[in-house]
Design an enzyme around this catalytic site. Structure first.
Site, short mmCIF file in Angstrom:
data_model
loop_
_atom_site.label_atom_id
_atom_site.label_comp_id
_atom_site.label_asym_id
_atom_site.label_seq_id
_atom_site.Cartn_x
_atom_site.Cartn_y
_atom_site.Cartn_z
N ARG A 1 -54.62 2.63 87.66
CA ARG A 1 -55.71 2.07 87.21
C ARG A 1 -56.32 1.00 88.22
O ARG A 1 -57.48 0.61 87.81
CB ARG A 1 -56.06 2.07 85.97
N ARG B 1 -62.71 -1.53 81.59
CA ARG B 1 -62.75 -1.45 80.26
C ARG B 1 -63.81 -0.34 80.20
O ARG B 1 -65.12 -0.61 79.78
CB ARG B 1 -62.87 -2.67 79.45
N HIS C 1 -57.51 8.21 80.36
CA HIS C 1 -57.96 7.52 79.09
C HIS C 1 -59.41 7.41 78.91
O HIS C 1 -60.02 6.65 79.04
CB HIS C 1 -57.58 6.01 79.47
N GLN D 1 -48.63 -2.96 82.07
CA GLN D 1 -49.27 -1.89 81.10
C GLN D 1 -50.24 -0.62 81.79
O GLN D 1 -51.03 -0.93 82.52
CB GLN D 1 -50.19 -2.69 79.96
N GLU E 1 -57.63 10.78 74.63
CA GLU E 1 -57.03 10.86 75.87
C GLU E 1 -56.02 12.01 75.98
O GLU E 1 -54.88 12.06 75.29
CB GLU E 1 -56.31 9.36 75.77
N ASP F 1 -54.68 3.98 66.66
CA ASP F 1 -54.13 3.75 68.02
C ASP F 1 -52.69 4.97 67.66
O ASP F 1 -51.77 4.51 67.31
CB ASP F 1 -53.56 2.62 68.29
O1 LIG Z 1 -56.11 -2.61 76.78
P1 LIG Z 1 -55.57 -1.48 77.76
O2 LIG Z 1 -54.33 -1.79 78.48
O3 LIG Z 1 -56.75 -0.93 78.47
O4 LIG Z 1 -55.23 -0.49 76.43
C1 LIG Z 1 -56.14 0.20 75.85
C2 LIG Z 1 -55.16 0.93 74.74
O5 LIG Z 1 -54.94 2.05 75.36
C3 LIG Z 1 -54.44 3.08 74.54
O6 LIG Z 1 -54.22 4.22 75.16
C4 LIG Z 1 -53.07 2.59 73.73
O7 LIG Z 1 -52.74 3.60 72.93
C5 LIG Z 1 -53.55 1.23 72.83
O8 LIG Z 1 -52.33 0.78 72.67
C6 LIG Z 1 -54.25 0.37 74.10
O9 LIG Z 1 -54.40 -0.94 73.58
#
Ligand SMILES: O=P(O)(O)OC[C@H]1O[C@@H](O)[C@H](O)[C@@H](O)[C@@H]1O
EC number: 5.1.3.15
Length: 316
Positions: free
Chosen positions: A107, A78, A186, A102, A292, A230
Site C-alpha cells: 500500500r 485512509r 482493505h 503495519q 476486508e 476489529d
Molecule cells: O491504520 P491502518 O494501518 O490503516 O489499519 C487500520 C485497521 O486495519 C484493519 O484491517 C485492522 O484489523 C485494524 O487493526 C487496523 O486498525
C-alpha cells in the site's frame, strides 16, 4: 430517487468495423481513471494501486475516503481499497515479515500501470473495463526490498462492470525459496448511517476479536456495529457465499470472495477515529465500514514458481 445521468450512450464507429465499446480513460503520472458508457467510474492511484473512487451510474460514490487522506504518496491512503501485503498488521514473531511496517509495503509502494482492456458482449450497456497494475522485486524500492528480500511479482487487476467492481491479485514466487505471506483487500465501503447497518453471511463463523484481547468467538446472528469493531472472521460458509451489508433492512453491498478465506470487519468508532490524524471528518466512522476479504489467519506458502490468486467482487 436520483436521476440517471443525461449522458448519451454514444458508440465509436469505424466503417466496416463493429462498434467499439467506449470507455473514457485517463492515465497520468499518479493515477488512472476509467468510466463506462453506462456512467460508472473508478479512479486508482499508482501509489499502492489504491482504488480511491468507485462511483455508480448515478455518480454516487461507493467507497469511503477520508477528507484528510494523503494522496501524494507520503502515507498509505485512509480509505478506498488499500492493498495489504505481505503481512496483516505486524508480525513480530514471524521472522520473514517481522521488520515490515503495519500491513506491509504494497500500500506504500508505487505500482506500474500495465494497461487496460475493455470488453462488451451485447452492447454499451454491458461494457466493462479492466486495469492492470504490477509490482515486483525488480520495481520495489530499495528500503522495502531490504526488509523483504524475496523475488516475486504481483499483478493486481481492477475490473469495473455496470454491475460490480472486482479486484484480484496474482502473486508469483519467481525466486528459489518458499514465500510466506498474508494478503487483504482493505475495502472501505461508504454507508449512510452505521447505526442502521447489519452484516450478514458470517453467522456461526469463528472470529478473533482484536478489541477483546484477540479472543476467539463465534458469531451469532447478524453483525451490528455499536462500538469499535476489529474482527477477523473465518467464514463458516464458502467464499462464494456473499457477505452482505444491509442498511435499514435493504442490501447495499454484497461481497463475494474467490480463494480468500478470511473476512475482516473493521470500524474504528469515535475514540480511535479521533486518534488517527488522517481520519476526517472525525465522525466519518458513521459513514464507513470496512469489509476486508483476505487470507490473514496463518500464512500462505508459495513454493518457487507457484502463483497464488485471490479476488473479491463487490456488487452494490
Ligand atoms: O491504520 P491502518 O494501518 O490503516 O489499519 C487500520 C485497521 O486495519 C484493519 O484491517 C485492522 O484489523 C485494524 O487493526 C487496523 O486498525
Amino acid at each position: 430517487m436520483v436521476d440517471r445521468p443525461k449522458k448519451p450512450l454514444a458508440l465509436a464507429t469505424t466503417p466496416g468495423l463493429p462498434p467499439q465499446p467506449q470507455v473514457n480513460f485517463t492515465h497520468d503520472n499518479s493515477r488512472v481513471t476509467a468510466s463506462l458508457p453506462t456512467g460508472e467510474s473508478i479512479e486508482v492511484l499508482l501509489y499502492g494501486a489504491t482504488v480511491i473512487s468507485w462511483k455508480n451510474r448515478f455518480g454516487i460514490e461507493r467507497l469511503w475516503l477520508s477528507d484528510a487522506a494523503k494522496l501524494d504518496g507520503s502515507k498509505a491512503v485512509r480509505g478506498g481499497i488499500p492493498l495489504v501485503f505481505p503481512v496483516f498488521g505486524t508480525a513480530p514473531d514471524h521472522a520473514a515479515t517481522s521488520k515490515l511496517p503495519q500491513h506491509g509495503f504494497a500500500r506504500n509502494s508505487r505500482w506500474e500501470f500495465l494497461g487496460k482492456s475493455s470488453s462488451e458482449s451485447t452492447g454499451p450497456s454491458d461494457t466493462s473495463v479492466k486495469l492492470d497494475f504490477g509490482l515486483s522485486s525488480a520495481t520495489l524500492d530499495e528500503q522495502a526490498k531490504s526488509l523483504w528480500p524475496y523475488t516475486f511479482s504481483i499483478i493486481y487487476s481492477v475490473t469495473l462492470t455496470p454491475e460490480n467492481l472486482s479486484t484480484s491479485i496474482v502473486v508469483t514466487n519467481d525466486g528459489e525459496q518458499p514465500i510466506e505471506f498474508q494478503v487483504l483487500l482493505h475495502t472501505y465501503l461508504r454507508i449512510d448511517d452505521i447505526s442502521k447497518i447489519q452484516v450478514t453471511g458470517l453467522e456461526e463463523s469463528e472470529y478473533i476479536d482484536k478489541v477483546d484481547a484477540a479472543s476467539t468467538k463465534t458469531q451469532s446472528g447478524a453483525i451490528t456495529i455499536t462500538g469499535e469493531t476489529d474482527r477477523v472472521y473465518t467464514p463458516a460458509k464458502g467464499p462464494s457465499h456473499p457477505v452482505v451489508v444491509s442498511e435499514d433492512g435493504e442490501a447495499v453491498y454484497s461481497v463475494v470472495r474467490d480463494n480468500l478465506k478470511d473476512v475482516v470487519v473493521w470500524n474504528p468508532w469515535q475514540q480511535k477515529a479521533e486518534s488517527m490524524g488522517d481520519f476526517e471528518p472525525k465522525d466519518g466512522y458513521k459513514k464507513m465500514i470496512c469489509i476486508e476479504a483476505g487470507s490473514v489467519r496463518g500464512w500462505t506458502t508459495l513454493d518457487p514458481s507457484d502463483a497464488f490468486e485471490g479476488a473479491q467482487t463487490i456488487s452494490d
